[in-house]
Motif scaffolding. Structure first.
Motif, short mmCIF file in Angstrom:
data_model
loop_
_atom_site.label_atom_id
_atom_site.label_comp_id
_atom_site.label_asym_id
_atom_site.label_seq_id
_atom_site.Cartn_x
_atom_site.Cartn_y
_atom_site.Cartn_z
N LYS A 63 0.64 -1.27 0.12
CA LYS A 63 0.14 0.05 -0.10
C LYS A 63 0.79 1.26 0.13
O LYS A 63 0.57 2.33 -0.57
CB LYS A 63 -0.85 -0.05 1.28
CG LYS A 63 -1.86 -0.91 1.15
CD LYS A 63 -2.84 -0.95 2.51
CE LYS A 63 -4.15 -2.08 2.21
NZ LYS A 63 -4.98 -2.09 3.53
N ASN A 64 2.07 1.12 0.63
CA ASN A 64 2.96 2.33 0.66
C ASN A 64 3.90 2.48 -0.49
O ASN A 64 4.85 3.28 -0.48
CB ASN A 64 3.54 2.62 1.95
CG ASN A 64 4.43 1.35 2.41
OD1 ASN A 64 4.47 0.18 1.80
ND2 ASN A 64 5.52 1.54 3.06
N ILE A 65 3.56 1.68 -1.46
CA ILE A 65 4.46 1.91 -2.69
C ILE A 65 3.73 2.41 -3.63
O ILE A 65 2.67 1.85 -4.28
CB ILE A 65 5.07 0.44 -2.92
CG1 ILE A 65 6.18 0.19 -1.76
CG2 ILE A 65 5.81 0.50 -4.30
CD1 ILE A 65 7.27 0.96 -1.91
N SER A 66 4.19 3.47 -4.72
CA SER A 66 3.45 3.84 -5.81
C SER A 66 4.16 3.56 -6.95
O SER A 66 3.47 3.50 -7.94
CB SER A 66 3.43 5.47 -5.73
OG SER A 66 4.68 5.83 -5.64
N MET A 67 5.52 3.04 -6.80
CA MET A 67 6.06 2.72 -8.07
C MET A 67 7.29 1.66 -7.77
O MET A 67 7.92 1.76 -6.86
CB MET A 67 6.57 3.60 -9.01
CG MET A 67 7.28 3.31 -9.99
SD MET A 67 7.72 4.69 -11.29
CE MET A 67 9.15 5.32 -10.33
N VAL A 68 7.39 0.64 -8.68
CA VAL A 68 8.60 -0.23 -8.53
C VAL A 68 9.21 -0.44 -9.74
O VAL A 68 8.67 -0.30 -10.94
CB VAL A 68 8.12 -1.86 -8.06
CG1 VAL A 68 7.18 -1.86 -6.69
CG2 VAL A 68 7.26 -2.41 -9.12
N ILE A 159 -5.92 4.98 -14.80
CA ILE A 159 -5.68 3.70 -14.92
C ILE A 159 -5.17 3.09 -13.70
O ILE A 159 -4.73 3.63 -12.85
CB ILE A 159 -4.77 3.03 -16.20
CG1 ILE A 159 -3.19 3.39 -15.87
CG2 ILE A 159 -5.49 3.46 -17.46
CD1 ILE A 159 -2.47 2.92 -17.05
N PRO A 160 -5.37 1.37 -13.64
CA PRO A 160 -4.80 1.10 -12.30
C PRO A 160 -3.36 1.08 -12.23
O PRO A 160 -2.84 1.35 -11.46
CB PRO A 160 -5.39 -0.40 -12.27
CG PRO A 160 -6.71 -0.25 -12.98
CD PRO A 160 -6.31 0.76 -14.21
N CYS A 161 -2.71 0.55 -13.39
CA CYS A 161 -1.27 0.45 -13.31
C CYS A 161 -0.74 0.34 -14.83
O CYS A 161 -1.58 -0.40 -15.38
CB CYS A 161 -0.76 -0.89 -12.55
SG CYS A 161 1.01 -1.19 -12.25
N ARG A 162 0.44 0.59 -14.93
CA ARG A 162 0.91 0.36 -16.39
C ARG A 162 2.49 -0.08 -16.22
O ARG A 162 3.10 0.47 -15.36
CB ARG A 162 0.82 1.79 -17.11
CG ARG A 162 1.63 2.01 -18.35
CD ARG A 162 1.27 3.11 -19.28
NE ARG A 162 0.05 3.04 -19.71
CZ ARG A 162 -0.73 4.19 -20.16
NH1 ARG A 162 -0.32 5.34 -19.82
NH2 ARG A 162 -1.94 3.82 -20.48
N LEU A 163 2.96 -0.98 -17.00
CA LEU A 163 4.24 -1.17 -17.13
C LEU A 163 5.02 -0.37 -18.35
O LEU A 163 4.52 -0.15 -19.34
CB LEU A 163 4.67 -2.47 -17.42
CG LEU A 163 5.99 -3.30 -17.56
CD1 LEU A 163 6.17 -4.48 -16.92
CD2 LEU A 163 6.81 -2.79 -19.01
N MET A 215 4.17 1.59 -12.67
CA MET A 215 3.57 2.74 -12.16
C MET A 215 1.94 2.80 -11.70
O MET A 215 1.34 2.40 -12.42
CB MET A 215 3.92 3.95 -13.13
CG MET A 215 5.11 4.48 -13.39
SD MET A 215 5.49 5.75 -14.53
CE MET A 215 7.14 6.01 -14.55
N LYS A 216 1.63 2.95 -10.55
CA LYS A 216 0.40 2.91 -10.45
C LYS A 216 -0.42 4.37 -10.73
O LYS A 216 0.40 5.28 -10.49
CB LYS A 216 0.11 2.85 -8.64
CG LYS A 216 0.48 1.52 -8.12
CD LYS A 216 0.10 1.68 -6.42
CE LYS A 216 0.72 0.17 -5.97
NZ LYS A 216 0.63 0.16 -4.30
#
Length: 249
Positions: A63-68, A159-163, A215-216
């Motif tokens: 939850k506390n991560i916005s991007m990996v 959007i929810p998430c994108r690579l 990226m969230k």
């Protein structure tokens, strides 16, 4: 969640349930220039997880991560990507499907050159991994040679998430939460339109070629309207980019 990446691409499956989460608290660094009154009005900051190990991608569910960011070396994959800029300088591909369908289409469309098979294997890996990570039957894939910035202003994806990953050229630019003024995104203000949304003491971060980032966006369930703020870097006919993005379908 167990993600099987062994379809002729990786010798072993990657079990994200056993991954060591790389939780990076960016607050100490991000707030080094932010005064106390500003920090007290900010919501809890979202961090960014980075690692040279593929398992870092599982941190997207924290939850506390916005991007990996999976920081990796491309090797021979980069050699083919660079040749693509010359052999097909205006290459554009956009479609959706599973990994087998998408790679089959690209195999017929991409020009032949050394390490083409290696490049296709890499694309298969990323598509298959993305689909497994989010339990998707189909993935939206876009692969473009770019000579200009697609999205030159800072923004958040709805959007929810994108690579995103850049094979050749400059990587995507992004901002830590503490460096963003969200109500100025796209609206100008006291900075140029190109930098709208950037705090006057903020710092712009940039992905490297080869980095694979999840990226969230604003529609991620726990984003609460705080998706990753990012933009496309500059590009030109002399300095092109080969850019890949994968979307949830």
């Amino acid at each position: 969640m167990k993600v099987n990446l062994s379809s002729g691409i990786a010798s072993n499956s990657v079990d994200f349930s056993q991954a060591n989460f790389n939780l990076l608290d960016e607050r100490a660094n991000a707030f080094q220039w932010v005064d106390k009154s500003l920090s007290e009005t900010r919501p809890t900051l979202l961090g960014v997880a980075k690692s040279s190990y593929i398992e870092v991608l599982a941190d997207v569910y924290q939850k506390n991560i916005s991007m990996v960011v999976w920081e990796r070396q491309l090797g021979g994959v980069e050699e083919y990507a660079e040749s693509l800029l010359t052999l097909a300088p205006n290459f554009t591909f956009k479609s959706q499907g599973n990994a087998e369908e998408l790679i089959s289409l690209l195999r017929g469309l991409l020009p032949d050159a050394e390490n083409k098979a290696l490049f296709l294997d890499d694309l298969f890996l990323l598509v298959d991994m993305f689909a497994c990570l989010f339990d998707l039957e189909e993935v939206g894939l876009r692969l473009n040679v770019l000579s200009s910035a697609m999205c030159p202003r800072f923004h958040v994806d709805k959007i929810p998430c994108r690579l995103v990953s850049t094979y050749v050229g400059s990587g995507s630019e992004w901002l830590h939460e503490a460096h963003v003024i969200r109500d100025r995104l796209g609206l100008g203000g006291h900075v140029s339109d190109h930098n709208s949304g950037l705090h006057d003491k903020g710092r712009i971060n940039q992905l490297k070629a080869g980095d694979v980032a999840l990226m969230k966006g604003d529609e991620w369930p726990t984003s609460l309207g705080r998706g990753v703020v990012h933009r496309s870097p500059s590009a030109s006919l002399e300095n092109k980019r080969l850019f890949l993005s994968l979307d949830m379908i």
